[in-house]
Design a protein around this motif. Structure first.
Motif, PDB file in Angstrom:
ATOM      1  N   ASP A  39       0.832  -1.201   0.000  1.00 46.10           N
ATOM      2  CA  ASP A  39       0.000   0.000   0.000  1.00 46.10           C
ATOM      3  C   ASP A  39       0.867   1.252   0.000  1.00 46.10           C
ATOM      4  OD1 ASP A  39      -2.017  -1.915   0.501  1.00 46.10           O
ATOM      5  OD2 ASP A  39      -3.231  -0.396   1.496  1.00 46.10           O
ATOM      6  N   GLY A  40       0.372   2.277  -0.678  1.00 44.94           N
ATOM      7  CA  GLY A  40       1.071   3.547  -0.692  1.00 44.94           C
ATOM      8  C   GLY A  40       0.700   4.393   0.515  1.00 44.94           C
ATOM      9  N   LEU A  41       1.711   4.900   1.199  1.00 46.96           N
ATOM     10  CA  LEU A  41       1.457   5.854   2.283  1.00 46.96           C
ATOM     11  C   LEU A  41       0.975   7.174   1.685  1.00 46.96           C
ATOM     12  CD1 LEU A  41       4.520   5.359   4.657  1.00 46.96           C
ATOM     13  CD2 LEU A  41       2.125   5.177   5.316  1.00 46.96           C
ATOM     14  N   VAL A  42      -0.065   7.724   2.241  1.00 48.37           N
ATOM     15  CA  VAL A  42      -0.556   9.028   1.796  1.00 48.37           C
ATOM     16  C   VAL A  42       0.464  10.086   2.195  1.00 48.37           C
ATOM     17  CG1 VAL A  42      -2.436  10.702   1.939  1.00 48.37           C
ATOM     18  CG2 VAL A  42      -2.926   8.240   2.059  1.00 48.37           C
ATOM     19  N   GLY A  43       0.798  10.983   1.267  1.00 49.58           N
ATOM     20  CA  GLY A  43       1.826  11.979   1.526  1.00 49.58           C
ATOM     21  C   GLY A  43       1.338  13.177   2.313  1.00 49.58           C
ATOM     22  N   PRO A  44       2.263  13.972   2.866  1.00 50.57           N
ATOM     23  CA  PRO A  44       1.909  15.125   3.707  1.00 50.57           C
ATOM     24  C   PRO A  44       1.170  16.235   2.974  1.00 50.57           C
ATOM     25  CG  PRO A  44       4.215  14.488   4.036  1.00 50.57           C
ATOM     26  CD  PRO A  44       3.723  13.743   2.839  1.00 50.57           C
ATOM     27  N   THR A  45       1.201  16.238   1.628  1.00 55.45           N
ATOM     28  CA  THR A  45       0.542  17.305   0.876  1.00 55.45           C
ATOM     29  C   THR A  45      -0.796  16.845   0.290  1.00 55.45           C
ATOM     30  OG1 THR A  45       1.710  16.723  -1.163  1.00 55.45           O
ATOM     31  CG2 THR A  45       2.734  18.386   0.275  1.00 55.45           C
ATOM     32  N   HIS A  46      -1.378  15.796   0.835  1.00 55.99           N
ATOM     33  CA  HIS A  46      -2.689  15.310   0.374  1.00 55.99           C
ATOM     34  C   HIS A  46      -3.696  16.458   0.319  1.00 55.99           C
ATOM     35  CE1 HIS A  46      -6.488  13.156   0.293  1.00 55.99           C
ATOM     36  NE2 HIS A  46      -6.796  13.626   1.484  1.00 55.99           N
ATOM     37  N   ASN A  47      -4.283  16.669  -0.875  1.00 58.26           N
ATOM     38  CA  ASN A  47      -5.215  17.773  -1.049  1.00 58.26           C
ATOM     39  C   ASN A  47      -6.229  17.428  -2.130  1.00 58.26           C
ATOM     40  OD1 ASN A  47      -4.431  19.315  -3.785  1.00 58.26           O
ATOM     41  ND2 ASN A  47      -2.550  18.546  -2.827  1.00 58.26           N
ATOM     42  N   HIS A  71      -8.838  14.569 -14.886  1.00 55.95           N
ATOM     43  CA  HIS A  71      -9.958  14.662 -15.823  1.00 55.95           C
ATOM     44  C   HIS A  71     -10.467  13.255 -16.138  1.00 55.95           C
ATOM     45  CE1 HIS A  71     -12.533  16.382 -18.817  1.00 55.95           C
ATOM     46  NE2 HIS A  71     -11.988  15.683 -19.791  1.00 55.95           N
ATOM     47  N   GLY A  72     -11.762  13.064 -15.957  1.00 53.30           N
ATOM     48  CA  GLY A  72     -12.356  11.752 -16.160  1.00 53.30           C
ATOM     49  C   GLY A  72     -12.565  10.983 -14.877  1.00 53.30           C
ATOM     50  N   ASN A  73     -11.978  11.462 -13.788  1.00 55.01           N
ATOM     51  CA  ASN A  73     -12.167  10.874 -12.463  1.00 55.01           C
ATOM     52  C   ASN A  73     -13.257  11.693 -11.776  1.00 55.01           C
ATOM     53  OD1 ASN A  73     -11.981  10.322  -9.682  1.00 55.01           O
ATOM     54  ND2 ASN A  73      -9.828   9.747  -9.838  1.00 55.01           N
ATOM     55  N   VAL A  74     -14.464  11.159 -11.743  1.00 55.06           N
ATOM     56  CA  VAL A  74     -15.628  11.917 -11.278  1.00 55.06           C
ATOM     57  C   VAL A  74     -15.460  12.367  -9.828  1.00 55.06           C
ATOM     58  CG1 VAL A  74     -18.103  11.796 -10.813  1.00 55.06           C
ATOM     59  CG2 VAL A  74     -17.176  10.800 -12.911  1.00 55.06           C
ATOM     60  N   ALA A  75     -14.964  11.486  -8.977  1.00 53.05           N
ATOM     61  CA  ALA A  75     -14.798  11.853  -7.569  1.00 53.05           C
ATOM     62  C   ALA A  75     -13.789  12.967  -7.399  1.00 53.05           C
ATOM     63  CB  ALA A  75     -14.375  10.626  -6.757  1.00 53.05           C
ATOM     64  N   SER A  76     -12.676  12.882  -8.108  1.00 51.66           N
ATOM     65  CA  SER A  76     -11.655  13.919  -8.024  1.00 51.66           C
ATOM     66  C   SER A  76     -12.208  15.270  -8.468  1.00 51.66           C
ATOM     67  CB  SER A  76     -10.447  13.527  -8.884  1.00 51.66           C
ATOM     68  OG  SER A  76      -9.499  14.565  -8.943  1.00 51.66           O
ATOM     69  N   ASN A 136      -7.622  16.551   4.888  1.00 54.67           N
ATOM     70  CA  ASN A 136      -7.007  16.229   6.176  1.00 54.67           C
ATOM     71  C   ASN A 136      -5.923  15.186   5.935  1.00 54.67           C
ATOM     72  OD1 ASN A 136      -6.323  15.212   8.739  1.00 54.67           O
ATOM     73  ND2 ASN A 136      -8.328  15.758   9.565  1.00 54.67           N
ATOM     74  N   PRO A 137      -4.686  15.611   5.641  1.00 56.74           N
ATOM     75  CA  PRO A 137      -3.619  14.652   5.348  1.00 56.74           C
ATOM     76  C   PRO A 137      -3.373  13.646   6.470  1.00 56.74           C
ATOM     77  CG  PRO A 137      -2.961  16.869   4.714  1.00 56.74           C
ATOM     78  CD  PRO A 137      -4.234  17.003   5.492  1.00 56.74           C
ATOM     79  N   ARG A 138      -3.447  14.118   7.717  1.00 54.31           N
ATOM     80  CA  ARG A 138      -3.196  13.206   8.836  1.00 54.31           C
ATOM     81  C   ARG A 138      -4.234  12.093   8.874  1.00 54.31           C
ATOM     82  NH1 ARG A 138      -3.305  16.253  14.237  1.00 54.31           N
ATOM     83  NH2 ARG A 138      -1.457  17.205  13.269  1.00 54.31           N
ATOM     84  N   GLU A 139      -5.499  12.467   8.745  1.00 50.60           N
ATOM     85  CA  GLU A 139      -6.559  11.465   8.748  1.00 50.60           C
ATOM     86  C   GLU A 139      -6.412  10.518   7.565  1.00 50.60           C
ATOM     87  OE1 GLU A 139     -11.336  11.487   9.439  1.00 50.60           O
ATOM     88  OE2 GLU A 139     -10.601  12.775   7.816  1.00 50.60           O
ATOM     89  N   ALA A 140      -6.069  11.063   6.399  1.00 47.90           N
ATOM     90  CA  ALA A 140      -5.924  10.232   5.205  1.00 47.90           C
ATOM     91  C   ALA A 140      -4.849   9.166   5.408  1.00 47.90           C
ATOM     92  CB  ALA A 140      -5.584  11.110   4.009  1.00 47.90           C
ATOM     93  N   ALA A 141      -3.693   9.575   5.921  1.00 46.46           N
ATOM     94  CA  ALA A 141      -2.601   8.628   6.135  1.00 46.46           C
ATOM     95  C   ALA A 141      -2.952   7.588   7.188  1.00 46.46           C
ATOM     96  CB  ALA A 141      -1.328   9.376   6.526  1.00 46.46           C
ATOM     97  N   LEU A 142      -3.611   8.027   8.245  1.00 44.12           N
ATOM     98  CA  LEU A 142      -3.991   7.083   9.309  1.00 44.12           C
ATOM     99  C   LEU A 142      -5.071   6.124   8.843  1.00 44.12           C
ATOM    100  CD1 LEU A 142      -3.903   9.438  12.434  1.00 44.12           C
ATOM    101  CD2 LEU A 142      -2.230   7.703  11.768  1.00 44.12           C
ATOM    102  N   ASP A 156     -13.028   2.293   5.996  1.00 42.64           N
ATOM    103  CA  ASP A 156     -13.173   3.736   5.826  1.00 42.64           C
ATOM    104  C   ASP A 156     -11.900   4.298   5.205  1.00 42.64           C
ATOM    105  OD1 ASP A 156     -13.627   6.435   5.929  1.00 42.64           O
ATOM    106  OD2 ASP A 156     -13.616   6.587   8.114  1.00 42.64           O
ATOM    107  N   VAL A 157     -11.985   4.640   3.926  1.00 38.13           N
ATOM    108  CA  VAL A 157     -10.871   5.312   3.243  1.00 38.13           C
ATOM    109  C   VAL A 157     -11.428   6.564   2.547  1.00 38.13           C
ATOM    110  CG1 VAL A 157      -9.337   3.334   2.956  1.00 38.13           C
ATOM    111  CG2 VAL A 157     -11.162   3.721   1.288  1.00 38.13           C
ATOM    112  N   GLN A 158     -12.274   7.286   3.275  1.00 39.75           N
ATOM    113  CA  GLN A 158     -13.006   8.401   2.689  1.00 39.75           C
ATOM    114  C   GLN A 158     -12.093   9.483   2.119  1.00 39.75           C
ATOM    115  OE1 GLN A 158     -15.170  11.459   5.086  1.00 39.75           O
ATOM    116  NE2 GLN A 158     -17.001  10.569   4.132  1.00 39.75           N
ATOM    117  N   GLN A 159     -10.991   9.776   2.819  1.00 39.83           N
ATOM    118  CA  GLN A 159     -10.090  10.815   2.332  1.00 39.83           C
ATOM    119  C   GLN A 159      -9.542  10.460   0.950  1.00 39.83           C
ATOM    120  OE1 GLN A 159      -8.835  13.880   3.588  1.00 39.83           O
ATOM    121  NE2 GLN A 159     -10.527  13.801   5.038  1.00 39.83           N
ATOM    122  N   SER A 160      -9.244   9.191   0.733  1.00 36.89           N
ATOM    123  CA  SER A 160      -8.786   8.742  -0.579  1.00 36.89           C
ATOM    124  C   SER A 160      -9.942   8.698  -1.568  1.00 36.89           C
ATOM    125  CB  SER A 160      -8.145   7.355  -0.457  1.00 36.89           C
ATOM    126  OG  SER A 160      -7.781   6.849  -1.730  1.00 36.89           O
TER     127      SER A 160
END
Length: 459
Positions: free
Chosen positions: A22-30, A36-41, A50-56, A369-373
């Motif tokens: 698995d990839g660790l979420v980076g500190p600049t998660h935003n 383009h083409g990614n509806v959620a994005s 919330n980078p901290r929540e995303a990584a955790l 729960d991977v809502q941040q991702s």
């Protein structure tokens, strides 16, 4: 002598396990809405992250699967912001001046060089296990990700990371990313599935593409780009020594791409002999299944979800097919789905009445729960790169990247110490964020014991 060799080979094949890195979420998660083409994005663009929540959240998923008995590894994030990319594009001055000018003159470029998209390691590379390769080694090709600038920045570091972790040339082979041109557009394992019996048995590789670069009948999506080309998939198969009998190339359904299915792993997932897929996953469903059945040495178990049960809209919103399908010791399989699957009535009903109650090995569903991702368009399957490894190959993995309780605890504490709990678009120009990120990544390479892999460490 031959009996000894045969027994040793048998033991090696029986020791093969799939390791999810698995990839660790980076500190600049935003939430920059870059894809383009990614509806959620696109729909969550501009939200405060919330980078901290995303990584955790990502670490919690890893830990729970490790505790359930699945082999789990960790891959580090990229160096972000990528100030070198800004300098290459003509920006100059101190780091602070660089960020200020980019924020003023080219805010979309600043967002791109701050992207934490490397968390989705399904796009990091395509992997062929040693059982299928002519030279008996595990083969890696980093994806060139040329279809979007923010991801095009990743392959060089990805290649260094993979080479550092899988460094033993007796067991691992590394190939260069394909030429970064539209003709060889490659998005990695998100468009690749290996099907077979057990992980140690011979497999058939299903490569899914969105368009042909040279020739073809012109049937492509009309609204969103097709990111993977047939030519890229064929080139990777050649790099890894795969022959015609080991490969199937299938075109993704253009309607699915136009609905937001930017990668095949948003509409299909395979594991062992099971292929869980939506009715509109492939342009020619029957021909794809027929070729898989013809080439596989074990019986294919297709689990088809019809359009009347789950619409393309629900499939994309819930990421039902961007779930992890994991093998259990008793032959059953567990489906790891994002929490959004429970929020869509049709999807949850399909899981209960069609998947769990159907004639297939899927016997359990686990909700994570991977809502941040998810808000950026990446579910459980996006977050991991699958690598089938024998016992000897696992022993040859370098560094401290195979998860255990101690490493999880150290990484969770590292995240709490270095990550912000709020990151808005205007924060990307903060030079302190860049300093915080480099400090965190320098410490991370020591925790993972992978040496110097980032540009700032190599200069």
């Amino acid at each position: 002598m031959s009996q000894t060799i045969d027994e040793g080979m048998r033991q090696s094949l029986n020791s093969v396990r799939e390791v999810n890195f698995d990839g660790l979420v980076g500190p600049t998660h935003n939430y920059s809405g870059l894809a383009h083409g990614n509806v959620a994005s696109m729909s969550h663009e501009g939200l405060v992250a919330n980078p901290r929540e995303a990584a955790l959240q990502g670490l919690a998923k890893m830990k729970s699967l490790m505790e359930a008995g699945y082999a789990q590894g960790v891959l580090p994030p990229q160096q972000r912001p990528d100030l070198g990319a800004l300098r290459a594009l003509g920006f100059s001055g101190s780091d602070a001046e660089l960020l200020t000018r980019a924020a003023s003159d080219a805010p979309q470029l600043l967002r791109a060089v701050c992207s934490a998209s490397s968390m989705w390691t399904a796009n990091a590379a395509t992997v062929t296990p040693s059982r299928d390769a002519p030279d008996g080694r595990v083969h890696f090709t980093p994806a060139n990700l040329q279809s979007s600038f923010h991801r095009y920045l990743e392959p060089a570091t990805t290649g260094r990371v993979l080479a550092a972790i899988f460094s033993d040339a007796a067991h691992f082979a590394h190939h260069p990313a394909l030429p970064a041109t539209p003709a060889f557009s490659d998005e990695g394992a998100a468009n690749h599935t290996r099907l077979g019996a057990a992980y140690g048995d011979a497999g058939v590789h299903l490569f899914v593409y969105g368009r042909r670069a040279f020739g073809g009948d012109g049937v492509e999506p009309r609204h969103y780009p097709a990111r993977q080309t047939l030519e890229a998939s064929q080139a990777i198969a050649r790099q890894h020594g795969l022959c015609e009998a080991q490969t199937v190339f299938a075109q993704q359904h253009p309607e699915a791409i136009d609905a937001g299915v930017f990668h095949n792993d948003v509409i299909a997932v395979g594991n062992g002999p099971v292929l869980l897929y939506h009715e509109l996953a492939f342009r020619d469903e029957q021909a794809t299944l027929d070729e898989l059945r013809h080439k596989m040495s074990t019986s294919l178990i297709p689990v088809r979800v019809p359009l009347e049960a789950v619409s393309l809209e629900d499939a994309v919103a819930s990421y039902l097919f961007n779930s992890q399908l994991l093998s259990n010791a008793d032959g059953s399989m567990t489906l790891v789905v994002p929490g959004e699957c429970q929020q869509r009535e049709a999807v949850w009903r399909c899981i209960q009445d069609h998947l769990l109650a159907g004639h297939n090995p899927i016997s359990d569903v686990v909700v994570k729960d991977v809502q941040q991702s998810m808000r950026n368009g990446g579910g459980p399957a996006c977050l991991r790169l699958r690598v089938a490894l024998s016992g000897a190959e696992r022993d040859a993995v370098s560094g401290s990247v195979l998860l255990n309780d101690g490493l999880h605890g150290e990484l969770a504490e590292w995240v709490r110490r270095h990550y912000r709990d709020r990151l808005a678009m205007e924060d990307l120009a903060d030079p302190q964020l860049a300093t915080e990120s480099l400090t965190a990544l320098d410490e991370l390479t020591r925790i993972l014991a992978i040496g110097s892999v980032y540009p700032f460490q190599l200069n």
